[in-house]
Design a protein around this motif. Structure first.
Motif, PDB file in Angstrom:
ATOM      1  N   ALA A   1       0.801  -1.217   0.000  1.00  0.00           N
ATOM      2  CA  ALA A   1       0.000   0.000   0.000  1.00  0.00           C
ATOM      3  C   ALA A   1       0.841   1.279   0.000  1.00  0.00           C
ATOM      4  CB  ALA A   1      -0.927   0.005   1.221  1.00  0.00           C
ATOM      5  N   THR A   2       2.164   1.133  -0.060  1.00  0.00           N
ATOM      6  CA  THR A   2       3.057   2.297  -0.016  1.00  0.00           C
ATOM      7  C   THR A   2       3.591   2.601  -1.413  1.00  0.00           C
ATOM      8  OG1 THR A   2       3.705   1.704   2.250  1.00  0.00           O
ATOM      9  CG2 THR A   2       5.116   3.269   1.073  1.00  0.00           C
ATOM     10  N   PRO A   3       3.182   3.700  -2.045  1.00  0.00           N
ATOM     11  CA  PRO A   3       3.559   3.979  -3.438  1.00  0.00           C
ATOM     12  C   PRO A   3       5.058   4.130  -3.669  1.00  0.00           C
ATOM     13  CG  PRO A   3       1.727   5.377  -2.743  1.00  0.00           C
ATOM     14  CD  PRO A   3       2.235   4.699  -1.520  1.00  0.00           C
ATOM     15  N   SER A   4       5.803   4.554  -2.651  1.00  0.00           N
ATOM     16  CA  SER A   4       7.231   4.794  -2.838  1.00  0.00           C
ATOM     17  C   SER A   4       8.051   3.510  -2.836  1.00  0.00           C
ATOM     18  CB  SER A   4       7.758   5.721  -1.738  1.00  0.00           C
ATOM     19  OG  SER A   4       7.563   5.146  -0.461  1.00  0.00           O
ATOM     20  N   ILE A   5       7.429   2.364  -2.519  1.00  0.00           N
ATOM     21  CA  ILE A   5       8.157   1.091  -2.464  1.00  0.00           C
ATOM     22  C   ILE A   5       7.805   0.250  -3.678  1.00  0.00           C
ATOM     23  CG2 ILE A   5       8.573  -1.028  -1.154  1.00  0.00           C
ATOM     24  CD1 ILE A   5       7.741   0.487   1.378  1.00  0.00           C
ATOM     25  N   ARG A   6       8.827  -0.103  -4.447  1.00  0.00           N
ATOM     26  CA  ARG A   6       8.656  -1.012  -5.575  1.00  0.00           C
ATOM     27  C   ARG A   6       9.297  -2.345  -5.208  1.00  0.00           C
ATOM     28  NH1 ARG A   6      11.676   0.406 -11.124  1.00  0.00           N
ATOM     29  NH2 ARG A   6      13.338   0.674  -9.591  1.00  0.00           N
ATOM     30  N   VAL A   7       8.612  -3.439  -5.482  1.00  0.00           N
ATOM     31  CA  VAL A   7       9.131  -4.775  -5.181  1.00  0.00           C
ATOM     32  C   VAL A   7       9.403  -5.510  -6.481  1.00  0.00           C
ATOM     33  CG1 VAL A   7       8.702  -6.969  -4.010  1.00  0.00           C
ATOM     34  CG2 VAL A   7       7.823  -4.837  -3.019  1.00  0.00           C
ATOM     35  N   LEU A   8      10.627  -5.988  -6.643  1.00  0.00           N
ATOM     36  CA  LEU A   8      10.995  -6.824  -7.782  1.00  0.00           C
ATOM     37  C   LEU A   8      11.103  -8.260  -7.283  1.00  0.00           C
ATOM     38  CD1 LEU A   8      13.765  -4.682  -9.562  1.00  0.00           C
ATOM     39  CD2 LEU A   8      11.315  -4.780 -10.048  1.00  0.00           C
ATOM     40  N   GLU A   9      10.098  -9.076  -7.584  1.00  0.00           N
ATOM     41  CA  GLU A   9      10.064 -10.456  -7.118  1.00  0.00           C
ATOM     42  C   GLU A   9      10.684 -11.393  -8.143  1.00  0.00           C
ATOM     43  OE1 GLU A   9       6.065 -10.610  -4.396  1.00  0.00           O
ATOM     44  OE2 GLU A   9       5.774 -10.389  -6.554  1.00  0.00           O
ATOM     45  N   GLY A  10      11.310 -12.450  -7.652  1.00  0.00           N
ATOM     46  CA  GLY A  10      11.915 -13.434  -8.540  1.00  0.00           C
ATOM     47  C   GLY A  10      13.321 -13.095  -8.979  1.00  0.00           C
ATOM     48  N   TYR A  11      13.946 -12.108  -8.337  1.00  0.00           N
ATOM     49  CA  TYR A  11      15.333 -11.748  -8.618  1.00  0.00           C
ATOM     50  C   TYR A  11      16.209 -12.117  -7.423  1.00  0.00           C
ATOM     51  CZ  TYR A  11      13.943  -8.810 -12.609  1.00  0.00           C
ATOM     52  OH  TYR A  11      13.458  -8.335 -13.809  1.00  0.00           O
ATOM     53  N   GLU A  12      17.431 -12.514  -7.688  1.00  0.00           N
ATOM     54  CA  GLU A  12      18.406 -12.749  -6.627  1.00  0.00           C
ATOM     55  C   GLU A  12      19.638 -11.903  -6.881  1.00  0.00           C
ATOM     56  OE1 GLU A  12      19.054 -16.705  -4.907  1.00  0.00           O
ATOM     57  OE2 GLU A  12      17.715 -17.483  -6.446  1.00  0.00           O
ATOM     58  N   ALA A  13      20.183 -11.328  -5.805  1.00  0.00           N
ATOM     59  CA  ALA A  13      21.418 -10.560  -5.937  1.00  0.00           C
ATOM     60  C   ALA A  13      22.562 -11.508  -6.256  1.00  0.00           C
ATOM     61  CB  ALA A  13      21.697  -9.786  -4.664  1.00  0.00           C
ATOM     62  N   ASP A  14      23.391 -11.094  -7.181  1.00  0.00           N
ATOM     63  CA  ASP A  14      24.502 -11.919  -7.645  1.00  0.00           C
ATOM     64  C   ASP A  14      25.848 -11.310  -7.261  1.00  0.00           C
ATOM     65  OD1 ASP A  14      26.466 -12.228 -10.279  1.00  0.00           O
ATOM     66  OD2 ASP A  14      25.464 -14.102  -9.727  1.00  0.00           O
ATOM     67  N   ASP A  15      25.904  -9.964  -7.242  1.00  0.00           N
ATOM     68  CA  ASP A  15      27.162  -9.293  -6.929  1.00  0.00           C
ATOM     69  C   ASP A  15      26.892  -7.830  -6.615  1.00  0.00           C
ATOM     70  OD1 ASP A  15      29.848  -9.073  -6.502  1.00  0.00           O
ATOM     71  OD2 ASP A  15      30.439  -9.156  -8.604  1.00  0.00           O
ATOM     72  N   LEU A  16      27.790  -7.234  -5.835  1.00  0.00           N
ATOM     73  CA  LEU A  16      27.758  -5.800  -5.597  1.00  0.00           C
ATOM     74  C   LEU A  16      28.643  -5.122  -6.628  1.00  0.00           C
ATOM     75  CD1 LEU A  16      28.156  -5.718  -1.705  1.00  0.00           C
ATOM     76  CD2 LEU A  16      26.049  -5.388  -3.005  1.00  0.00           C
ATOM     77  N   ILE A  17      28.201  -3.985  -7.144  1.00  0.00           N
ATOM     78  CA  ILE A  17      28.977  -3.232  -8.121  1.00  0.00           C
ATOM     79  C   ILE A  17      29.577  -2.022  -7.418  1.00  0.00           C
ATOM     80  CG2 ILE A  17      28.951  -2.069 -10.351  1.00  0.00           C
ATOM     81  CD1 ILE A  17      28.246  -5.082 -10.411  1.00  0.00           C
ATOM     82  N   SER A  18      30.893  -1.933  -7.430  1.00  0.00           N
ATOM     83  CA  SER A  18      31.589  -0.850  -6.748  1.00  0.00           C
ATOM     84  C   SER A  18      32.411  -0.040  -7.738  1.00  0.00           C
ATOM     85  CB  SER A  18      32.520  -1.400  -5.659  1.00  0.00           C
ATOM     86  OG  SER A  18      31.806  -2.151  -4.711  1.00  0.00           O
ATOM     87  N   SER A  19      32.579   1.233  -7.420  1.00  0.00           N
ATOM     88  CA  SER A  19      33.407   2.111  -8.236  1.00  0.00           C
ATOM     89  C   SER A  19      33.915   3.238  -7.364  1.00  0.00           C
ATOM     90  CB  SER A  19      32.595   2.675  -9.415  1.00  0.00           C
ATOM     91  OG  SER A  19      33.384   3.569 -10.187  1.00  0.00           O
ATOM     92  N   ASN A  20      35.209   3.533  -7.511  1.00  0.00           N
ATOM     93  CA  ASN A  20      35.822   4.635  -6.753  1.00  0.00           C
ATOM     94  C   ASN A  20      35.592   4.495  -5.248  1.00  0.00           C
ATOM     95  OD1 ASN A  20      36.675   5.919  -9.193  1.00  0.00           O
ATOM     96  ND2 ASN A  20      34.596   6.749  -9.441  1.00  0.00           N
TER      97      ASN A  20
END
Length: 552
Positions: free
Chosen positions: A161-180
């Motif tokens: 019920a909260t418009p500012s929250i988007r949920v992406l279901e069925g995805y798994e984190a694979d890696d963190l992307i870092s720079s600088n």
């Protein structure tokens, strides 16, 4: 690797400055910690990454006992903090324990505003239960043993019920992307059956890891299959400090019915008078500890483990203490028993220790900041110092909401002026390498067997060195499978820290160092570089264990 507090940034956590326009706040994980953090961040734009449909892949959903908070008459937050410190085996961060205990009642009120129907009497007072090592009744419950499910259902409804929250279901984190020197996004994988089959990059103004525990690294666990410990590995690869990974809590009363994950027979049953007996009918816990079945979990789990090693089955006897009221008072455990073909009002419940909770994880400060700029961790994946060597029962849900609020406040303070509304969309970056699922399943089974055999309830230098060699061999054949590679790296961090802690303390028990060493009453801080500090034994003994068993 260092036992102590000065370790590669472990007490000097990363500063954070907003990067306007760089992306949403991305939360990896949709259990209690992740959803509560997202709600506390509203109306800032948040994207929650969920490996499964909301509510289906989170350990929080399965929590039975409840959430500990000093909300009862005669109780106090000081008493709660003292119990937490006492249970933690001498290495609890006392400042963190006081923060969590003192902020707990306010977070209970937050949950009430989200619609959580905590049990109350006719006068409106909370119905509280007492669990092991608590000096007072302070565990707030819902329908007896449905606290986790009820809390999650309420938060899922609030998130939807909260418009500012988007949920992406069925995805798994694979890696963190870092720079600088800062974390700038995450790489996700969406499985082919879900319409994906490619890597996806999500840029982020802030990343919060809330992925839960490490149960799937062990052959017998109460955790869902998604609790693979991958986020610890992802953070470690990016350079984050990992704290206290050797401390793993095994719940003494998982229902031993050949079901994976193992259904849990909540500690609240023992709080209501259920007793443990062996196959000879002997109530053995009183021989070990005057507190009997309500001794700290590590003692109970180890005692049950040794009964099983001696060839005696172990059972939870609820017939006299709960009896005919079982279904009404503990509907979740009742359904588990029915699934296993057991009538707990008339029959004994077979139990065994199972991996239940990881006290270690990604090191954070009191704001939930990790040692990497742009990265926070909250919930079981984090190591705040609250639990020390042995988590106090029902403190995990409390930690999740207290630190969820703190993480949200910290991120909010650095993101003032960021536009409202989602400003990024996931974008495909490359196809993943094909994974042979049969090979993954085989290697994962061996990984779980190694961890249960050598890094389980009882450990030794020889066994831990054997585990490290086995894990190194598995790592060599799993380089193209990032899921398996992350699981193995987390397992190596746990085993290495266990090898270097030459004592027994809390959830870490060494048969070759059975005593607690006062000189080692310090936390562990390590990085991925520490994994090369020791060479394992050259020739390990053959591996012999059935995947779903923990006794002969």
């Amino acid at each position: 690797m260092v036992l102590g507090t000065e370790k590669k940034g472990a007490t000097s956590f990363a500063a954070f400055e907003a990067q306007p326009g760089s992306g949403d706040i991305v939360i990896i994980g949709a259990g209690l910690a992740g959803l509560f953090t997202a709600l506390k961040l509203a109306p800032l734009p948040v994207t929650v990454i969920a490996a499964a449909p909301l509510g289906e892949g989170a350990s929080s959903m399965w929590a039975q006992g409840g959430i500990a908070a000093a909300v009862g008459e005669g109780d106090s937050t000081d008493k709660h903090a003292a119990d937490t410190i006492e249970a933690g085996g001498g290495i609890v961060d006392t400042a963190v324990a006081k923060i969590v205990a003192h902020e707990g009642p306010d977070r209970i009120r937050d949950l009430l505003t989200y619609g959580v129907p905590f049990d109350r009497d006719l006068e409106g007072h909370y119905i509280l239960s007492k669990e092991a090592a608590h000096s007072e009744k302070r565990v707030v419950r819902v329908s007896g043993d449905r606290a986790g499910a009820a809390i999650m259902q309420a938060l899922i409804a609030a998130v939807r019920a909260t418009p500012s929250i988007r949920v992406l279901e069925g995805y798994e984190a694979d890696d963190l992307i870092s720079s600088n020197g800062r974390v700038e996004g995450v790489r996700l994988i969406r499985a082919e059956p879900l319409g994906g089959g490619s890597f996806v990059f999500v840029p982020a103004s802030a990343v919060v890891l809330a992925t839960g525990g490490v149960g799937a690294l062990f052959a017998l666990t109460t955790n869902p299959s998604y609790a693979k410990g991958e986020a610890i590995a992802m953070a470690a690869r990016a350079g984050a400090v990992i704290a206290d990974p050797e401390f793993v809590q095994f719940h003494p009363t998982a229902i031993d019915a050949g079901i994976d994950p193992a259904p849990l027979a909540t500690e609240a049953l023992r709080g209501e008078g259920a007793i443990l007996v062996n196959s000879d009918g002997h109530r053995f816990m009183l021989d070990i500890d005057p507190r009997g079945e309500l001794a700290p979990r590590d003692i109970v789990a180890r005692t049950v483990h040794n009964e099983l090693l001696a060839g005696r089955s172990v059972y939870l006897d609820c017939r006299e203490s709960i009896g005919a009221h079982f279904e009404a008072e503990f509907p979740t455990v009742w359904s588990h028993c029915q699934r296993a073909g057991i009538d707990p009002t008339k029959e004994l419940i077979p139990v065994a220790p199972a991996e239940h909770y990881h006290m270690g994880g990604i090191a954070t400060d009191v704001r939930g900041r990790t040692s990497l700029v742009g990265l926070w961790a909250v919930g079981e994946v984090a190591s705040t110092g609250l639990h020390g060597a042995n988590r106090l029962a029902s403190n995990s849900l409390l930690e999740a909401v207290v630190f969820g609020a703190r993480v949200a406040a910290d991120i909010r303070s650095g993101l003032q002026g960021i536009r409202i509304g989602h400003i990024v969309e996931p974008r495909r970056v490359s196809p993943p390498l094909p994974v042979d699922m049969a090979i993954r399943d085989k290697l994962m089974s061996e990984l779980r067997n190694v961890m249960t055999t050598y890094v389980g309830v009882e450990r030794s230098a020889k066994g831990l060195r054997t585990a490290l060699l086995r894990l190194k061999e598995l790592e060599a054949v799993s380089e193209d499978d990032t899921v398996l590679a992350n699981m193995i790296l987390t397992a190596r961090l746990i085993a290495m820290a266990a090898l270097f802690r030459r004592e027994s303390r809390g959830g870490h028990y060494r048969v070759d160092y059975p005593e607690t060493n006062p000189a080692l009453a310090q936390r562990t801080f390590m990085t991925i570089d520490d994994l090369e500090m020791v060479e394992p034994i050259a020739t390990p003994p053959p591996l012999e264990i059935a995947p779903a068993a923990c006794h002969p």
